[in-house]
Design an enzyme around this catalytic site. Structure first.
Site, PDB file in Angstrom:
ATOM      1  N   TYR A  52    -120.287  54.448  56.512  1.00  0.00           N
ATOM      2  CA  TYR A  52    -120.172  54.704  55.066  1.00  0.00           C
ATOM      3  C   TYR A  52    -121.546  54.769  54.384  1.00  0.00           C
ATOM      4  O   TYR A  52    -122.426  53.956  54.660  1.00  0.00           O
ATOM      5  CB  TYR A  52    -119.326  53.623  54.375  1.00  0.00           C
ATOM      6  CG  TYR A  52    -117.832  53.740  54.629  1.00  0.00           C
ATOM      7  CD1 TYR A  52    -117.277  54.839  55.271  1.00  0.00           C
ATOM      8  CD2 TYR A  52    -116.962  52.732  54.202  1.00  0.00           C
ATOM      9  CE1 TYR A  52    -115.912  54.933  55.493  1.00  0.00           C
ATOM     10  CE2 TYR A  52    -115.586  52.824  54.421  1.00  0.00           C
ATOM     11  CZ  TYR A  52    -115.075  53.929  55.072  1.00  0.00           C
ATOM     12  OH  TYR A  52    -113.719  54.016  55.282  1.00  0.00           O
ATOM     13  N   SER A 210    -106.722  56.071  50.361  1.00  0.00           N
ATOM     14  CA  SER A 210    -106.427  57.269  49.558  1.00  0.00           C
ATOM     15  C   SER A 210    -105.133  57.159  48.759  1.00  0.00           C
ATOM     16  O   SER A 210    -104.354  58.104  48.681  1.00  0.00           O
ATOM     17  CB  SER A 210    -106.368  58.514  50.451  1.00  0.00           C
ATOM     18  OG  SER A 210    -106.771  59.637  49.706  1.00  0.00           O
ATOM     19  N   PRO A 211    -104.888  56.008  48.114  1.00  0.00           N
ATOM     20  CA  PRO A 211    -103.648  55.879  47.338  1.00  0.00           C
ATOM     21  C   PRO A 211    -103.546  56.933  46.232  1.00  0.00           C
ATOM     22  O   PRO A 211    -102.437  57.329  45.864  1.00  0.00           O
ATOM     23  CB  PRO A 211    -103.734  54.460  46.757  1.00  0.00           C
ATOM     24  CG  PRO A 211    -105.189  54.097  46.823  1.00  0.00           C
ATOM     25  CD  PRO A 211    -105.741  54.804  48.018  1.00  0.00           C
ATOM     26  N   LEU A 212    -104.695  57.397  45.733  1.00  0.00           N
ATOM     27  CA  LEU A 212    -104.667  58.390  44.644  1.00  0.00           C
ATOM     28  C   LEU A 212    -105.050  59.779  45.144  1.00  0.00           C
ATOM     29  O   LEU A 212    -105.438  60.640  44.359  1.00  0.00           O
ATOM     30  CB  LEU A 212    -105.634  57.957  43.527  1.00  0.00           C
ATOM     31  CG  LEU A 212    -105.361  56.581  42.916  1.00  0.00           C
ATOM     32  CD1 LEU A 212    -106.450  56.193  41.928  1.00  0.00           C
ATOM     33  CD2 LEU A 212    -103.986  56.550  42.249  1.00  0.00           C
ATOM     34  N   ALA A 213    -104.931  59.969  46.450  1.00  0.00           N
ATOM     35  CA  ALA A 213    -105.284  61.262  47.059  1.00  0.00           C
ATOM     36  C   ALA A 213    -106.711  61.660  46.668  1.00  0.00           C
ATOM     37  O   ALA A 213    -106.974  62.824  46.344  1.00  0.00           O
ATOM     38  CB  ALA A 213    -104.275  62.344  46.670  1.00  0.00           C
ATOM     39  N   GLY A 215    -108.223  61.142  44.032  1.00  0.00           N
ATOM     40  CA  GLY A 215    -108.336  61.532  42.620  1.00  0.00           C
ATOM     41  C   GLY A 215    -107.517  62.773  42.290  1.00  0.00           C
ATOM     42  O   GLY A 215    -107.359  63.124  41.118  1.00  0.00           O
ATOM     43  N   PHE A 218    -104.748  63.018  39.583  1.00  0.00           N
ATOM     44  CA  PHE A 218    -105.067  63.256  38.171  1.00  0.00           C
ATOM     45  C   PHE A 218    -105.450  64.697  37.890  1.00  0.00           C
ATOM     46  O   PHE A 218    -105.451  65.128  36.756  1.00  0.00           O
ATOM     47  CB  PHE A 218    -106.231  62.353  37.731  1.00  0.00           C
ATOM     48  CG  PHE A 218    -105.964  60.920  37.941  1.00  0.00           C
ATOM     49  CD1 PHE A 218    -105.195  60.207  37.036  1.00  0.00           C
ATOM     50  CD2 PHE A 218    -106.445  60.263  39.063  1.00  0.00           C
ATOM     51  CE1 PHE A 218    -104.916  58.874  37.233  1.00  0.00           C
ATOM     52  CE2 PHE A 218    -106.180  58.928  39.275  1.00  0.00           C
ATOM     53  CZ  PHE A 218    -105.410  58.236  38.361  1.00  0.00           C
TER      54      PHE A 218
HETATM   55  N1  LIG Z   1    -109.667  54.222  57.389  1.00  0.00           N
HETATM   56  C1  LIG Z   1    -110.044  55.429  57.050  1.00  0.00           C
HETATM   57  O1  LIG Z   1    -110.064  56.371  57.868  1.00  0.00           O
HETATM   58  C2  LIG Z   1    -110.468  55.708  55.637  1.00  0.00           C
HETATM   59  C3  LIG Z   1    -110.689  57.036  55.218  1.00  0.00           C
HETATM   60  C4  LIG Z   1    -111.082  57.251  53.893  1.00  0.00           C
HETATM   61  C5  LIG Z   1    -111.238  56.169  53.026  1.00  0.00           C
HETATM   62  N2  LIG Z   1    -111.028  54.892  53.473  1.00  0.00           N
HETATM   63  C6  LIG Z   1    -111.194  53.722  52.567  1.00  0.00           C
HETATM   64  O2  LIG Z   1    -110.349  53.921  51.476  1.00  0.00           O
HETATM   65  C7  LIG Z   1    -111.096  53.818  50.245  1.00  0.00           C
HETATM   66  C8  LIG Z   1    -110.405  54.662  49.236  1.00  0.00           C
HETATM   67  O3  LIG Z   1    -110.893  55.983  49.226  1.00  0.00           O
HETATM   68  P1  LIG Z   1    -110.090  57.213  48.721  1.00  0.00           P
HETATM   69  O4  LIG Z   1    -110.922  58.360  48.425  1.00  0.00           O
HETATM   70  O5  LIG Z   1    -109.126  57.387  49.778  1.00  0.00           O
HETATM   71  O6  LIG Z   1    -109.525  56.578  47.323  1.00  0.00           O
HETATM   72  P2  LIG Z   1    -108.548  57.004  46.154  1.00  0.00           P
HETATM   73  O7  LIG Z   1    -108.352  55.721  45.412  1.00  0.00           O
HETATM   74  O8  LIG Z   1    -107.378  57.769  46.607  1.00  0.00           O
HETATM   75  O9  LIG Z   1    -109.412  58.021  45.252  1.00  0.00           O
HETATM   76  C9  LIG Z   1    -110.538  57.619  44.586  1.00  0.00           C
HETATM   77  C10 LIG Z   1    -110.917  58.685  43.570  1.00  0.00           C
HETATM   78  O10 LIG Z   1    -109.968  58.675  42.511  1.00  0.00           O
HETATM   79  C11 LIG Z   1    -110.685  58.593  41.287  1.00  0.00           C
HETATM   80  N3  LIG Z   1    -109.914  57.823  40.314  1.00  0.00           N
HETATM   81  C12 LIG Z   1    -109.473  56.560  40.426  1.00  0.00           C
HETATM   82  N4  LIG Z   1    -108.796  56.187  39.310  1.00  0.00           N
HETATM   83  C13 LIG Z   1    -108.839  57.238  38.494  1.00  0.00           C
HETATM   84  C14 LIG Z   1    -108.332  57.485  37.180  1.00  0.00           C
HETATM   85  N5  LIG Z   1    -107.632  56.544  36.533  1.00  0.00           N
HETATM   86  N6  LIG Z   1    -108.546  58.687  36.624  1.00  0.00           N
HETATM   87  C15 LIG Z   1    -109.235  59.639  37.291  1.00  0.00           C
HETATM   88  N7  LIG Z   1    -109.753  59.475  38.533  1.00  0.00           N
HETATM   89  C16 LIG Z   1    -109.548  58.276  39.122  1.00  0.00           C
HETATM   90  C17 LIG Z   1    -111.959  57.882  41.618  1.00  0.00           C
HETATM   91  O11 LIG Z   1    -112.957  58.220  40.670  1.00  0.00           O
HETATM   92  P3  LIG Z   1    -113.995  57.104  40.164  1.00  0.00           P
HETATM   93  O12 LIG Z   1    -114.768  56.697  41.386  1.00  0.00           O
HETATM   94  O13 LIG Z   1    -114.796  57.875  39.171  1.00  0.00           O
HETATM   95  O14 LIG Z   1    -113.219  55.990  39.576  1.00  0.00           O
HETATM   96  C18 LIG Z   1    -112.274  58.427  42.990  1.00  0.00           C
HETATM   97  O15 LIG Z   1    -112.954  59.668  42.890  1.00  0.00           O
HETATM   98  C19 LIG Z   1    -112.520  54.181  50.640  1.00  0.00           C
HETATM   99  O16 LIG Z   1    -113.501  53.597  49.817  1.00  0.00           O
HETATM  100  C20 LIG Z   1    -112.605  53.582  52.038  1.00  0.00           C
HETATM  101  O17 LIG Z   1    -112.941  52.210  51.948  1.00  0.00           O
HETATM  102  C21 LIG Z   1    -110.631  54.645  54.758  1.00  0.00           C
END
Ligand SMILES: NC(=O)c1ccc[n+]([C@@H]2O[C@H](COP(=O)([O-])OP(=O)(O)OC[C@H]3O[C@@H](n4cnc5c(N)ncnc54)[C@H](OP(=O)(O)O)[C@@H]3O)[C@@H](O)[C@H]2O)c1
Length: 300
Positions: A52, A210-213, A215, A218
């Protein structure tokens, strides 16, 4: 709110994903303050991976904060992952992406993670992706060694389908305590392929990334995603919630496996909404299925 992964290890239901921590542009002191702010709210689990951050530096950013405030270490759980090899400046020899679960490679990566995190141990090590060339007996030896040396307390898998999970579990008496994988209303493949149900069979709680895909919840960019946004918005109004992220979190939390969610945001008001969504009124079965069906699941 906690998720008990085994008798000894519990993690917070909301986990802070540190994948983009470098983008938050925080000073070391600000990272210390951020971790303290989380701990005060019961968020004690931080998700890392060896890869990361730019130049794979995010574990190091976190470690610098722990060096500044060492008393934080015992208040938190650190999760990290390894086995993904990607071309990067530090390893000019790597020209293509691949997975590596060779003993020597994993031992090296864990030692590097511990150095960067400035820790003696991590609470949970996940094998990041299923390595098709894995030697499960060798993996067992590696995990036993890491456990015996006290470098890793518990182990889990990430992005492993039920067959892959069970195949690896068969070769070791170390119980994998979780599977970390993606799930959100725009991506339900892990309901379709049985990974969520497998958590019940294996008796584990998943960590959902990726609970919010990322982002996209939105910012829908096609009619299907737009339609999902409308369904989520209707349910938001029915449940009298502030924003649709809370609807999504409640949808994930409704599963009996007691999932934790891994957030990527560092924004406090967004994290506070996630905390709120772990309590209060549950989504009804009808609301829950409405989202699942909108996501493309065929009931019959
Ligand atoms: N095990 C694996 O293979 C794997 C792979 C990927 C990720 N991960 C882990 O999972 C974590 C989550 O990552 P994700 O990308 O999957 O997360 P996500 O929570 O699905 O998406 C995060 C994105 O959503 C945006 N967001 C959140 N709340 C919002 C709101 N209220 N309005 C508008 N935009 C909003 C965030 O922007 P802001 O940052 O501006 O708030 C960010 O760009 C990572 O940090 C990592 O630790 C694990």
């Amino acid at each position: 709110m906690r998720v008990q992964l085994n008798k000894q290890l519990s993690i917070s239901k909301i986990v802070i994903g540190c994948m983009r921590m470098n983008d938050w542009k925080l000073s070391t002191m600000e990272i210390v303050q951020f971790i303290e702010w989380c701990v005060e709210r019961g968020i004690t689990t931080f998700d890392h991976a060896d890869i990361y951050g730019g130049d794979h530096r995010n574990e190091e950013l976190f470690g610098e904060a722990l060096r500044m405030q060492p008393s934080l270490r015992e208040k938190i759980q650190i999760v990290t992952k390894c086995d993904i090899c990607v071309p990067n400046d530090k390893n000019p020899g790597i020209k293509t992406r691949f997975f590596n679960t060779d003993k020597q490679y994993i031992l090296t990566q864990v030692n590097e993670s511990l150095d960067k995190l400035r820790c003696d141990y991590v609470d949970l090590l996940l094998i990041h992706m299923f390595d098709l060339l894995i030697d499960p007996s060798e993996l067992n030896e590696t995990l036993q060694q890491l456990r015996n040396e006290g470098k890793v307390k518990y182990f889990g898998l990430s992005n492993h389908n039920p067959l892959e999970f069970d195949a690896l579990q068969k070769y070791t008496d170390i119980q994998f305590v979780t599977n970390q994988f993606m799930l959100n209303p725009l991506g339900i493949e892990n309901y379709l392929n049985g990974i969520m149900t497998h958590c019940l069979k294996a008796g584990i709680s998943p960590m959902i990334w990726s609970p919010l895909a990322g982002g996209r919840i939105f910012k829908p960019d096609n009619p299907k995603e737009e339609s999902m946004k409308n369904v989520l918005e209707d349910i938001r109004q029915e449940l009298k919630l502030e924003t649709v992220d809370e609807v999504v979190y409640k949808w994930i939390f409704r599963h009996s496996s007691n999932p934790a969610i891994v957030l990527r945001t560092g924004k406090k008001e967004r994290i506070e909404r996630a905390i709120r969504s772990a309590s209060g009124e549950e989504m009804t079965r009808e609301q829950w299925y409405k989202i699942l069906i909108e996501a493309g699941y065929k009931l019959w």
